[in-house]
Design a protein around this motif. Structure first.
Motif, PDB file in Angstrom:
ATOM      1  N   PRO A  72      98.974  92.488  50.680  1.00 30.68           N
ATOM      2  CA  PRO A  72      98.710  93.074  49.713  1.00 30.68           C
ATOM      3  C   PRO A  72      99.867  94.202  49.276  1.00 30.68           C
ATOM      4  O   PRO A  72     100.559  94.502  49.953  1.00 30.68           O
ATOM      5  CB  PRO A  72      97.520  94.244  50.171  1.00 30.68           C
ATOM      6  CG  PRO A  72      97.584  93.793  51.644  1.00 30.68           C
ATOM      7  CD  PRO A  72      98.299  92.403  51.993  1.00 30.68           C
TER       8      PRO A  72
ATOM      9  N   VAL B 159      94.323 101.003  42.331  1.00 36.05           N
ATOM     10  CA  VAL B 159      93.729  99.675  42.964  1.00 36.05           C
ATOM     11  C   VAL B 159      93.152  99.027  41.558  1.00 36.05           C
ATOM     12  O   VAL B 159      93.311  97.771  41.202  1.00 36.05           O
ATOM     13  CB  VAL B 159      92.618 100.124  43.761  1.00 36.05           C
ATOM     14  CG1 VAL B 159      91.760  98.787  43.884  1.00 36.05           C
ATOM     15  CG2 VAL B 159      93.326 100.210  45.082  1.00 36.05           C
TER      16      VAL B 159
ATOM     17  N   THR C 115      94.786  89.424  49.213  1.00 34.03           N
ATOM     18  CA  THR C 115      95.806  88.536  49.476  1.00 34.03           C
ATOM     19  C   THR C 115      96.244  88.596  50.784  1.00 34.03           C
ATOM     20  O   THR C 115      96.156  89.564  51.324  1.00 34.03           O
ATOM     21  CB  THR C 115      96.950  88.637  48.560  1.00 34.03           C
ATOM     22  OG1 THR C 115      97.418  89.974  48.677  1.00 34.03           O
ATOM     23  CG2 THR C 115      96.447  88.531  46.946  1.00 34.03           C
TER      24      THR C 115
ATOM     25  N   THR D 239      83.370  93.533  43.061  1.00 32.29           N
ATOM     26  CA  THR D 239      84.529  92.999  43.843  1.00 32.29           C
ATOM     27  C   THR D 239      85.445  94.299  43.611  1.00 32.29           C
ATOM     28  O   THR D 239      86.114  94.562  44.696  1.00 32.29           O
ATOM     29  CB  THR D 239      85.041  91.990  42.864  1.00 32.29           C
ATOM     30  OG1 THR D 239      84.453  90.962  43.139  1.00 32.29           O
ATOM     31  CG2 THR D 239      86.606  91.740  43.189  1.00 32.29           C
ATOM     32  N   GLU D 240      85.587  95.174  42.511  1.00 34.14           N
ATOM     33  CA  GLU D 240      86.216  96.238  42.409  1.00 34.14           C
ATOM     34  C   GLU D 240      85.874  97.254  43.634  1.00 34.14           C
ATOM     35  O   GLU D 240      86.962  97.917  44.295  1.00 34.14           O
ATOM     36  CB  GLU D 240      85.969  96.934  41.232  1.00 34.14           C
ATOM     37  CG  GLU D 240      86.838  98.380  40.821  1.00 34.14           C
ATOM     38  CD  GLU D 240      86.771  98.711  39.604  1.00 34.14           C
ATOM     39  OE1 GLU D 240      87.407  98.313  38.496  1.00 34.14           O
ATOM     40  OE2 GLU D 240      85.696  99.647  39.305  1.00 34.14           O
TER      41      GLU D 240
ATOM     42  N   ASP E  37      93.760  93.527  47.521  1.00 34.70           N
ATOM     43  CA  ASP E  37      93.442  92.526  46.652  1.00 34.70           C
ATOM     44  C   ASP E  37      92.857  91.159  47.079  1.00 34.70           C
ATOM     45  O   ASP E  37      92.835  90.112  46.638  1.00 34.70           O
ATOM     46  CB  ASP E  37      94.470  92.363  45.726  1.00 34.70           C
ATOM     47  CG  ASP E  37      95.627  92.002  46.043  1.00 34.70           C
ATOM     48  OD1 ASP E  37      95.762  91.758  47.374  1.00 34.70           O
ATOM     49  OD2 ASP E  37      96.702  91.691  45.432  1.00 34.70           O
TER      50      ASP E  37
ATOM     51  N   HIS F  35      95.766  97.610  39.114  1.00 34.58           N
ATOM     52  CA  HIS F  35      96.236  96.079  39.967  1.00 34.58           C
ATOM     53  C   HIS F  35      95.287  95.100  39.932  1.00 34.58           C
ATOM     54  O   HIS F  35      95.767  94.023  39.333  1.00 34.58           O
ATOM     55  CB  HIS F  35      96.600  96.697  41.321  1.00 34.58           C
ATOM     56  CG  HIS F  35      97.148  95.296  42.158  1.00 34.58           C
ATOM     57  ND1 HIS F  35      98.261  94.578  41.763  1.00 34.58           N
ATOM     58  CD2 HIS F  35      96.496  94.545  43.027  1.00 34.58           C
ATOM     59  CE1 HIS F  35      98.502  93.513  42.660  1.00 34.58           C
ATOM     60  NE2 HIS F  35      97.075  93.504  43.306  1.00 34.58           N
ATOM     61  N   LEU F  36      94.037  95.435  40.168  1.00 34.41           N
ATOM     62  CA  LEU F  36      93.057  94.124  39.968  1.00 34.41           C
ATOM     63  C   LEU F  36      92.748  93.738  38.708  1.00 34.41           C
ATOM     64  O   LEU F  36      92.489  92.643  38.545  1.00 34.41           O
ATOM     65  CB  LEU F  36      91.790  94.620  40.708  1.00 34.41           C
ATOM     66  CG  LEU F  36      91.618  94.893  42.044  1.00 34.41           C
ATOM     67  CD1 LEU F  36      90.390  95.787  42.555  1.00 34.41           C
ATOM     68  CD2 LEU F  36      91.980  93.687  42.587  1.00 34.41           C
TER      69      LEU F  36
ATOM     70  N   TYR G  67      87.302  96.122  47.041  1.00 30.82           N
ATOM     71  CA  TYR G  67      88.671  96.339  47.584  1.00 30.82           C
ATOM     72  C   TYR G  67      89.144  97.820  47.317  1.00 30.82           C
ATOM     73  O   TYR G  67      90.086  98.255  47.958  1.00 30.82           O
ATOM     74  CB  TYR G  67      89.620  95.609  46.158  1.00 30.82           C
ATOM     75  CG  TYR G  67      89.523  94.189  46.733  1.00 30.82           C
ATOM     76  CD1 TYR G  67      89.719  93.687  47.907  1.00 30.82           C
ATOM     77  CD2 TYR G  67      89.188  93.221  45.662  1.00 30.82           C
ATOM     78  CE1 TYR G  67      89.657  92.168  48.139  1.00 30.82           C
ATOM     79  CE2 TYR G  67      89.276  91.855  45.873  1.00 30.82           C
ATOM     80  CZ  TYR G  67      89.429  91.310  47.075  1.00 30.82           C
ATOM     81  OH  TYR G  67      89.194  89.951  47.384  1.00 30.82           O
TER      82      TYR G  67
END
Length: 388
Positions: free
Chosen positions: A199, A144, A196, A155-156, A194, A147-148, A159
Motif C-alpha cells: 500500500p 484514502v 495491494t 469497500t471504502e 487499498d 487514492h481509491l 480500507y
C-alpha cells in the motif's frame, strides 16, 4: 541528504557538538549511504543518534533472516522551523528489484534546549493541541478516498478501517512518524490501504482549524449518557441469520435506529463464520461506535476446538456494523475489537443462558429494546428491492 532551514537567524541556545558543522550532517561510517548525525550536545540527541544506528541494524537483521528481501538504500532529510529540528530517515527494502517496504524514522528536537519533542508538543506549538488527532484522522481518510477513487461505500469503509487501525496502533505504541516539513507544517506518515501487497505511503500535512472538534462523535447520540470510557452502542437483532427475510428485518431495524439518531450511514453487513467447516451463523448483532472514526475489527475464533486457534479470517470496518455470527450461545465464534486512538475493548457478542439478555461489556450501551421499536417498513421494502 537534504536540509531546509529558516532564512532568519536561529535563536538557538543549545550547544553544537561540532561548531563547524550544520545541525545535521553525514556521520563518519563505512556505510554505502550516509547516516544522519544530529549535531546537538544533549542527552536526547545522543540517544537519538544511537537509535538511528539501531534502526538500520534492525532492518539489516530482517533482510539477513529473509532471503527474498534486499536492503536497497536509505536516505535522510532535515528541516528547521521556529527553532524545531525535524529529521526524517527512510530505509527502503526491495523484493525482485521492486521497492516493497519503506521504514520511516523521525526525530524532533527543540533547538533551544536540545530536548526531544513529542507529537503532542508539536501539535501544541502549531495550535492544534485540542483537535490535532481529529485533523489527522480526517486528513488520512481524505487521502484514502482520493487514492481509491470510485468504489462502493462498503469497500471504502473497509480500507478506511485498515488505514485508521494502523494509525491508532502506531499512535498507541508511539511509533507514528511525524515531523515539521519544509513549509513549517506538521505532517505524519501513513499507509493508504487499498488491498495491494504494497500500500502506498504518504506524508500527510495538516493545518489548524478551530472549527474541528476534539473528537468526531456522532452528534445524534446526545440523548445517551456517553462516558469517557463508552466505546459503542450495541443491540441484539434476533435469531435466524440464515433466513433471508429475518436478515433483511435485522438490517431494517438497524437502519431505522440510525435514522432515528440522525446518522446518514448504512450498516455494514458482516457475515463471519467458518465456511470451511460448513458451520452456519444464527445470531444477529448491531454495533455502533460512538466515534465516527472508530475501527471495528472482527475475527473468527473457533472456541469449539479442543485447542482454540485463531483463523486469519479478519475484517476491519469503519462505521456501524451488523454482525451475523454464532452457532450457539455456549460457543460464540467471533471476537470483536473496537479501537479508537489509545482506547480498545475486545469482547464476544452473545446471549445470556441465564436470563436471555444481551451480553455486553460496560463500555457498550445496550440498545436492544430500542431496535425493536417500530422499524421503518419502507426501508425493509427497499432492501428487498435491492436484492432482486
Amino acid at each position: 541528504d537534504t536540509k531546509n532551514e529558516d532564512t532568519e537567524e536561529q535563536t538557538s541556545l543549545v550547544k553544537k557538538i561540532n561548531a563547524q558543522q550544520d545541525w545535521v550532517y553525514d556521520r563518519d561510517s563505512d556505510e554505502y549511504y550516509p547516516l544522519p548525525y544530529i549535531n546537538i550536545d544533549s542527552k536526547d540527541a545522543r540517544r537519538i543518534n544511537e537509535e538511528i544506528e539501531d534502526v538500520l541494524e534492525e532492518e539489516k537483521a530482517f533482510v539477513f533472516d529473509n532471503d527474498l528481501f534486499e536492503l536497497d538504500y536509505w536516505e535522510y532529510v532535515y528541516f528547521i522551523h521556529d527553532d524545531i529540528l525535524s529529521v526524517v530517515m527512510q530505509i527502503h527494502l526491495s523484493k525482485m528489484d521492486e521497492i516493497v517496504s519503506t521504514k520511516i524514522y523521525t526525530a524532533n528536537l527543540d533547538l533551544k534546549d536540545g530536548k526531544e519533542l513529542s507529537m503532542e508538543d508539536l501539535l501544541k506549538r502549531k495550535g492544534m493541541a485540542k483537535n490535532g488527532l481529529t485533523l489527522m484522522e480526517r486528513a488520512l481518510l481524505n487521502e484514502v478516498r482520493v487514492h481509491l477513487g470510485e468504489v462502493d461505500e462498503f469497500t471504502e469503509k473497509e480500507y478506511e478501517g485498515w488505514a485508521l487501525q494502523e494509525l491508532y496502533l502506531n499512535y498507541k505504541e508511539q511509533k507514528l512518524p511525524f515531523y515539521i516539513n519544509e513549509k513549517g507544517t506538521f505532517a505524519f506518515y501513513a499507509h493508504l490501504m487499498d488491498g495491494t501487497y504494497t500500500p502506498p505511503l504518504r506524508a500527510i500535512p495538516i493545518e489548524p482549524d478551530e472549527t474541528v472538534p476534539a473528537h468526531d462523535m456522532y452528534e445524534g447520540l446526545g440523548r445517551y449518557k456517553i462516558k469517557p470510557e463508552t466505546m459503542a452502542l450495541g443491540g441484539f437483532l434476533g435469531y435466524g441469520a440464515n433466513d433471508e427475510a429475518r436478515a433483511i428485518m435485522a438490517l431494517t431495524k438497524a437502519k431505522s435506529f440510525l435514522e432515528d439518531v440522525q446518522i446518514d450511514d448504512l450498516p455494514y453487513l458482516q457475515i463471519l463464520y467458518p465456511i470451511k467447516e460448513g458451520r452456519l451463523m444464527d445470531e444477529m448483532h448491531f454495533i455502533l461506535p460512538v466515534y465516527k472514526n472508530a475501527v471495528t475489527i472482527v475475527k473468527f475464533v473457533d472456541f469449539l476446538s479442543e485447542t482454540p486457534t485463531e483463523d486469519n479470517f479478519v475484517t476491519v470496518n469503519r462505521g456501524p456494523l451488523v454482525e451475523l455470527c454464532n452457532v450457539s450461545e455456549i460457543a460464540p465464534n467471533v471476537e470483536i475489537t473496537i479501537l479508537y486512538r489509545d482506547k480498545e475493548i475486545t469482547y464476544s457478542p452473545g446471549i445470556s443462558l441465564k436470563d436471555g439478555s444481551n451480553v455486553l461489556p460496560p463500555e457498550i450501551i445496550d440498545i436492544t429494546d430500542e431496535l425493536y421499536e417500530s422499524p421503518n417498513m419502507e426501508l425493509r421494502d427497499a432492501y428487498i428491492e435491492n436484492l432482486r
